[in-house]
Design a protein around this motif. Structure first.
Motif, short mmCIF file in Angstrom:
data_model
loop_
_atom_site.label_atom_id
_atom_site.label_comp_id
_atom_site.label_asym_id
_atom_site.label_seq_id
_atom_site.Cartn_x
_atom_site.Cartn_y
_atom_site.Cartn_z
N LYS A 126 0.80 -1.23 0.00
CA LYS A 126 0.00 0.00 0.00
C LYS A 126 0.83 1.28 0.00
O LYS A 126 0.46 2.23 -0.67
CB LYS A 126 -0.99 -0.01 1.14
CG LYS A 126 -2.19 -0.89 0.86
CD LYS A 126 -3.23 -0.76 1.92
CE LYS A 126 -4.39 -1.68 1.60
NZ LYS A 126 -5.43 -1.61 2.61
N PRO A 127 1.99 1.36 0.71
CA PRO A 127 2.74 2.60 0.66
C PRO A 127 3.22 2.96 -0.74
O PRO A 127 3.53 4.09 -1.01
CB PRO A 127 3.93 2.35 1.59
CG PRO A 127 3.48 1.26 2.50
CD PRO A 127 2.52 0.43 1.68
N SER B 84 -2.24 5.60 -5.56
CA SER B 84 -3.45 6.23 -5.03
C SER B 84 -3.46 6.27 -3.51
O SER B 84 -4.37 6.85 -2.92
CB SER B 84 -4.69 5.51 -5.56
OG SER B 84 -4.67 4.17 -5.11
N SER B 85 -2.48 5.68 -2.84
CA SER B 85 -2.48 5.67 -1.38
C SER B 85 -2.12 7.05 -0.83
O SER B 85 -1.48 7.86 -1.50
CB SER B 85 -1.50 4.63 -0.85
OG SER B 85 -0.17 5.08 -1.02
N ASN B 86 -2.55 7.32 0.39
CA ASN B 86 -2.25 8.61 1.02
C ASN B 86 -0.75 8.81 1.20
O ASN B 86 -0.25 9.91 1.01
CB ASN B 86 -2.96 8.72 2.37
CG ASN B 86 -4.44 8.96 2.20
OD1 ASN B 86 -4.88 9.51 1.19
ND2 ASN B 86 -5.22 8.53 3.19
N ASP B 87 -0.02 7.74 1.57
CA ASP B 87 1.43 7.86 1.76
C ASP B 87 2.11 8.21 0.43
O ASP B 87 2.99 9.07 0.39
CB ASP B 87 2.00 6.55 2.32
CG ASP B 87 3.45 6.69 2.71
OD1 ASP B 87 3.78 7.62 3.48
OD2 ASP B 87 4.28 5.89 2.21
N LYS C 209 4.22 11.71 -0.33
CA LYS C 209 5.59 11.70 -0.85
C LYS C 209 5.66 12.41 -2.19
O LYS C 209 6.59 13.18 -2.45
CB LYS C 209 6.13 10.27 -0.95
CG LYS C 209 6.43 9.66 0.39
CD LYS C 209 6.95 8.25 0.26
CE LYS C 209 7.22 7.67 1.65
NZ LYS C 209 7.67 6.29 1.60
N LEU C 210 4.69 12.17 -3.03
CA LEU C 210 4.63 12.83 -4.33
C LEU C 210 4.55 14.34 -4.16
O LEU C 210 5.29 15.10 -4.79
CB LEU C 210 3.43 12.31 -5.13
CG LEU C 210 3.24 12.87 -6.53
CD1 LEU C 210 4.40 12.49 -7.42
CD2 LEU C 210 1.93 12.37 -7.11
#
Length: 191
Positions: A30-31, A35-38, A42-43
């Motif tokens: 998931k990281p 589409s993940s929040n993490d 980072k993006l």
């Protein structure tokens, strides 16, 4: 000796599995799911970082950029989102579609191909002087190599600057990147 090390790295990279950019319900990946929040945090952090490089006039949409040791490609995607048309991400392990498998100690590019080089992983290089040599070789004269390392003082900055044989020191500043305190070092290729 170097051939022996290259073979070892090739075997190591074949034995490792790259982290996928997206997956089904696997929580371990998931990281790295775009589409993940993490991933989004980072993006966003990389976009803010590269915006400061753009504000210095060192980065434009037509700039041909190489991101060396690009991991899963946060920096590659950030530059693409900013409108940079030609971004190449390389790492010892493939992370398609953003990062290709290339040994950062032996870049498969002609001399002077890129207009900006970036790395946030010089500290992890097996052979830092060879890593820097390849980084310098790949960029055109009068353009910059941007290095980001864990926050450090003047002595450590001088050690890093000493690795560069064909570049001059421009500056170093402390920055925050992906919620970490880092030091950004700018080197300008002279010849």
């Amino acid at each position: 000796m170097e051939r022996h090390i290259r073979r070892f790295l090739n075997k190591l990279s074949f034995a490792s599995l790259p982290l996928p950019l997206s997956s089904s319900s696997s929580s371990s990946s998931k990281p790295y799911k775009p589409s993940s929040n993490d991933w989004k945090k980072k993006l966003s952090s990389f976009i803010n970082f590269f915006q400061s490089i753009r504000d210095l006039g060192l980065l434009h949409n037509h700039t041909k950029v190489i991101c060396i040791s690009a991991g899963v490609g946060h920096e590659v995607m950030a530059l693409s989102h900013m409108g940079v048309h030609d971004v190449t991400g390389v790492e010892l392990i493939d992370s398609p579609p953003l990062v290709s498998r290339v040994d950062p100690h032996s870049l498969p590019f002609f001399d002077h191909v890129f207009y900006l080089a970036f790395t946030a992983h010089l500290a992890e290089a097996l052979f830092p002087s060879r890593f820097v040599y390849e980084m310098e070789r790949a960029v055109r004269p009068n353009v910059v190599c941007v290095i980001v390392v864990e926050e450090c003082g003047d002595y450590e900055v001088k050690e890093i600057v000493g690795l560069f044989m064909k570049s001059r020191f421009v500056n170093s500043i402390n920055v925050t990147l992906t919620r970490l305190k880092m030091t950004q070092i700018l080197m300008k290729r002279t010849s």
